[in-house]
Design a protein around this motif. Structure first.
Motif, PDB file in Angstrom:
ATOM      1  N   VAL A  80       0.706   1.467  -6.735  1.00  0.00           N
ATOM      2  CA  VAL A  80       0.318   0.369  -5.843  1.00  0.00           C
ATOM      3  C   VAL A  80       1.340  -0.755  -5.911  1.00  0.00           C
ATOM      4  O   VAL A  80       1.758  -1.306  -4.887  1.00  0.00           O
ATOM      5  CB  VAL A  80      -1.100  -0.148  -6.199  1.00  0.00           C
ATOM      6  N   LYS A  81       1.777  -1.082  -7.132  1.00  0.00           N
ATOM      7  CA  LYS A  81       2.777  -2.146  -7.315  1.00  0.00           C
ATOM      8  C   LYS A  81       4.073  -1.808  -6.586  1.00  0.00           C
ATOM      9  O   LYS A  81       4.664  -2.658  -5.910  1.00  0.00           O
ATOM     10  CB  LYS A  81       3.042  -2.362  -8.807  1.00  0.00           C
ATOM     11  N   MET A  82       4.520  -0.570  -6.685  1.00  0.00           N
ATOM     12  CA  MET A  82       5.759  -0.184  -6.024  1.00  0.00           C
ATOM     13  C   MET A  82       5.598  -0.195  -4.505  1.00  0.00           C
ATOM     14  O   MET A  82       6.500  -0.624  -3.781  1.00  0.00           O
ATOM     15  CB  MET A  82       6.219   1.202  -6.500  1.00  0.00           C
ATOM     16  N   GLY A  83       4.461   0.265  -4.006  1.00  0.00           N
ATOM     17  CA  GLY A  83       4.225   0.217  -2.568  1.00  0.00           C
ATOM     18  C   GLY A  83       4.246  -1.205  -2.046  1.00  0.00           C
ATOM     19  O   GLY A  83       4.870  -1.499  -1.018  1.00  0.00           O
ATOM     20  N   LEU A  84       3.582  -2.112  -2.762  1.00  0.00           N
ATOM     21  CA  LEU A  84       3.586  -3.518  -2.362  1.00  0.00           C
ATOM     22  C   LEU A  84       4.985  -4.120  -2.476  1.00  0.00           C
ATOM     23  O   LEU A  84       5.385  -4.927  -1.632  1.00  0.00           O
ATOM     24  CB  LEU A  84       2.590  -4.313  -3.204  1.00  0.00           C
ATOM     25  N   SER A  85       5.724  -3.722  -3.506  1.00  0.00           N
ATOM     26  CA  SER A  85       7.093  -4.223  -3.670  1.00  0.00           C
ATOM     27  C   SER A  85       7.962  -3.837  -2.478  1.00  0.00           C
ATOM     28  O   SER A  85       8.757  -4.642  -1.988  1.00  0.00           O
ATOM     29  CB  SER A  85       7.721  -3.675  -4.948  1.00  0.00           C
ATOM     30  N   TYR A  86       7.815  -2.598  -2.017  1.00  0.00           N
ATOM     31  CA  TYR A  86       8.602  -2.167  -0.859  1.00  0.00           C
ATOM     32  C   TYR A  86       8.177  -2.897   0.413  1.00  0.00           C
ATOM     33  O   TYR A  86       9.021  -3.236   1.246  1.00  0.00           O
ATOM     34  CB  TYR A  86       8.514  -0.656  -0.675  1.00  0.00           C
ATOM     35  N   LEU A  87       6.881  -3.170   0.571  1.00  0.00           N
ATOM     36  CA  LEU A  87       6.443  -3.949   1.733  1.00  0.00           C
ATOM     37  C   LEU A  87       7.031  -5.354   1.698  1.00  0.00           C
ATOM     38  O   LEU A  87       7.464  -5.882   2.725  1.00  0.00           O
ATOM     39  CB  LEU A  87       4.916  -4.020   1.790  1.00  0.00           C
ATOM     40  N   VAL A  88       7.046  -5.971   0.509  1.00  0.00           N
ATOM     41  CA  VAL A  88       7.626  -7.306   0.366  1.00  0.00           C
ATOM     42  C   VAL A  88       9.118  -7.266   0.688  1.00  0.00           C
ATOM     43  O   VAL A  88       9.644  -8.136   1.389  1.00  0.00           O
ATOM     44  CB  VAL A  88       7.360  -7.864  -1.053  1.00  0.00           C
ATOM     45  N   MET A  89       9.803  -6.224   0.205  1.00  0.00           N
ATOM     46  CA  MET A  89      11.231  -6.099   0.487  1.00  0.00           C
ATOM     47  C   MET A  89      11.464  -5.968   1.994  1.00  0.00           C
ATOM     48  O   MET A  89      12.374  -6.598   2.546  1.00  0.00           O
ATOM     49  CB  MET A  89      11.809  -4.888  -0.230  1.00  0.00           C
ATOM     50  N   LEU A  90      10.651  -5.170   2.663  1.00  0.00           N
ATOM     51  CA  LEU A  90      10.807  -5.011   4.110  1.00  0.00           C
ATOM     52  C   LEU A  90      10.524  -6.315   4.847  1.00  0.00           C
ATOM     53  O   LEU A  90      11.164  -6.614   5.857  1.00  0.00           O
ATOM     54  CB  LEU A  90       9.899  -3.896   4.620  1.00  0.00           C
ATOM     55  N   ALA A  91       9.572  -7.092   4.355  1.00  0.00           N
ATOM     56  CA  ALA A  91       9.293  -8.391   4.976  1.00  0.00           C
ATOM     57  C   ALA A  91      10.496  -9.309   4.851  1.00  0.00           C
ATOM     58  O   ALA A  91      10.878  -9.988   5.806  1.00  0.00           O
ATOM     59  CB  ALA A  91       8.063  -9.031   4.334  1.00  0.00           C
ATOM     60  N   VAL A  92      11.135  -9.324   3.685  1.00  0.00           N
ATOM     61  CA  VAL A  92      12.326 -10.156   3.488  1.00  0.00           C
ATOM     62  C   VAL A  92      13.460  -9.675   4.386  1.00  0.00           C
ATOM     63  O   VAL A  92      14.264 -10.471   4.870  1.00  0.00           O
ATOM     64  CB  VAL A  92      12.741 -10.170   1.999  1.00  0.00           C
ATOM     65  N   MET A  93      13.496  -8.375   4.650  1.00  0.00           N
ATOM     66  CA  MET A  93      14.561  -7.838   5.500  1.00  0.00           C
ATOM     67  C   MET A  93      14.404  -8.224   6.965  1.00  0.00           C
ATOM     68  O   MET A  93      15.249  -7.887   7.794  1.00  0.00           O
ATOM     69  CB  MET A  93      14.636  -6.321   5.355  1.00  0.00           C
ATOM     70  N   SER A  94      13.358  -8.980   7.289  1.00  0.00           N
ATOM     71  CA  SER A  94      13.264  -9.568   8.627  1.00  0.00           C
ATOM     72  C   SER A  94      14.284 -10.697   8.766  1.00  0.00           C
ATOM     73  O   SER A  94      14.556 -11.160   9.863  1.00  0.00           O
ATOM     74  CB  SER A  94      11.860 -10.109   8.882  1.00  0.00           C
ATOM     75  N   PHE A  95      14.858 -11.131   7.642  1.00  0.00           N
ATOM     76  CA  PHE A  95      15.864 -12.188   7.577  1.00  0.00           C
ATOM     77  C   PHE A  95      15.350 -13.534   8.092  1.00  0.00           C
ATOM     78  O   PHE A  95      16.119 -14.367   8.532  1.00  0.00           O
ATOM     79  CB  PHE A  95      17.154 -11.792   8.315  1.00  0.00           C
ATOM     80  N   ASN A  96      14.046 -13.725   8.010  1.00  0.00           N
ATOM     81  CA  ASN A  96      13.472 -15.006   8.390  1.00  0.00           C
ATOM     82  C   ASN A  96      13.429 -15.893   7.155  1.00  0.00           C
ATOM     83  O   ASN A  96      12.907 -15.488   6.103  1.00  0.00           O
ATOM     84  CB  ASN A  96      12.072 -14.800   8.971  1.00  0.00           C
ATOM     85  N   GLY A  97      13.958 -17.098   7.261  1.00  0.00           N
ATOM     86  CA  GLY A  97      14.007 -18.018   6.126  1.00  0.00           C
ATOM     87  C   GLY A  97      12.643 -18.376   5.583  1.00  0.00           C
ATOM     88  O   GLY A  97      12.452 -18.463   4.371  1.00  0.00           O
ATOM     89  N   GLY A  98      11.674 -18.566   6.455  1.00  0.00           N
ATOM     90  CA  GLY A  98      10.323 -18.908   6.010  1.00  0.00           C
ATOM     91  C   GLY A  98       9.674 -17.780   5.232  1.00  0.00           C
ATOM     92  O   GLY A  98       9.005 -18.012   4.219  1.00  0.00           O
ATOM     93  N   VAL A  99       9.859 -16.562   5.685  1.00  0.00           N
ATOM     94  CA  VAL A  99       9.308 -15.404   4.977  1.00  0.00           C
ATOM     95  C   VAL A  99       9.976 -15.275   3.613  1.00  0.00           C
ATOM     96  O   VAL A  99       9.307 -15.038   2.606  1.00  0.00           O
ATOM     97  CB  VAL A  99       9.484 -14.111   5.814  1.00  0.00           C
ATOM     98  N   PHE A 100      11.281 -15.462   3.566  1.00  0.00           N
ATOM     99  CA  PHE A 100      12.008 -15.377   2.301  1.00  0.00           C
ATOM    100  C   PHE A 100      11.495 -16.420   1.304  1.00  0.00           C
ATOM    101  O   PHE A 100      11.220 -16.101   0.137  1.00  0.00           O
ATOM    102  CB  PHE A 100      13.505 -15.563   2.546  1.00  0.00           C
ATOM    103  N   LEU A 101      11.357 -17.661   1.749  1.00  0.00           N
ATOM    104  CA  LEU A 101      10.864 -18.714   0.851  1.00  0.00           C
ATOM    105  C   LEU A 101       9.423 -18.453   0.422  1.00  0.00           C
ATOM    106  O   LEU A 101       9.047 -18.719  -0.732  1.00  0.00           O
ATOM    107  CB  LEU A 101      10.994 -20.078   1.524  1.00  0.00           C
ATOM    108  N   ALA A 102       8.606 -17.922   1.326  1.00  0.00           N
ATOM    109  CA  ALA A 102       7.217 -17.605   0.986  1.00  0.00           C
ATOM    110  C   ALA A 102       7.154 -16.507  -0.071  1.00  0.00           C
ATOM    111  O   ALA A 102       6.335 -16.565  -0.997  1.00  0.00           O
ATOM    112  CB  ALA A 102       6.457 -17.182   2.231  1.00  0.00           C
ATOM    113  N   VAL A 103       8.024 -15.517   0.041  1.00  0.00           N
ATOM    114  CA  VAL A 103       8.052 -14.439  -0.946  1.00  0.00           C
ATOM    115  C   VAL A 103       8.484 -14.979  -2.304  1.00  0.00           C
ATOM    116  O   VAL A 103       7.901 -14.636  -3.339  1.00  0.00           O
ATOM    117  CB  VAL A 103       8.962 -13.289  -0.459  1.00  0.00           C
TER     118      VAL A 103
END
Length: 141
Positions: A80-103
């Motif tokens: 579960v931790k690894m699945g969530l980690s990959y989702l977080v990584m994909l969210a950061v790969m949107s290259f949105n500054g707000g998403v990056f700071l939120a993560v």
């Protein structure tokens, strides 16, 4: 060339018009409210990764023996931790500054909550090495 596919950004940008994780989410038509929800979800997912990491460390300390149920539980938590980690990584790969700071804020909050014992037992000093080294092993009898 497919015109339905959005262009992938290759540099950080600011703004609420972004696609994160799923098609049309948060989406342009829903305005800033859905973007704020998206940023909060990204932060919560990142915090959950940290909490699950701390839980995994705690379980591994408690179950030193070969307990099949404990091993299955730790394996499930890890998956579960690894699945969530990959989702977080994909969210950061949107290259949105707000998403990056939120993560980043989510990871920091999750680490703080699990480290200070606000969620589960407090971590001991040896749980998190400060220099990236492995924690000291227990002395042999």
């Amino acid at each position: 060339q497919n015109m339905d596919m959005p262009a992938m950004r290759m540099a950080f940008f600011w703004g609420h018009r972004v696609q994160v994780l799923f098609s049309n989410w948060p989406g342009d038509r829903d305005g800033v409210g859905m973007y704020v929800l998206c940023v909060l979800v990204a932060a919560v997912l990142a915090a959950l990764v940290e909490v699950l990491s701390a839980a995994s460390r705690g379980l591994s300390r408690r179950s030193r023996g070969s307990n099949a149920l404990g091993a299955l539980l730790m394996t499930g938590i890890h998956a579960v931790k690894m699945g969530l980690s990959y989702l977080v990584m994909l969210a950061v790969m949107s290259f949105n500054g707000g998403v990056f700071l939120a993560v980043l804020a989510g990871h920091a909050a999750g680490f703080l909550l699990s480290r200070e014992g606000m969620i589960g037992p407090a971590a001991t000093r040896d749980d998190v090495p400060t220099n990236g080294a492995l924690p000291p092993s227990e002395p042999k009898p």
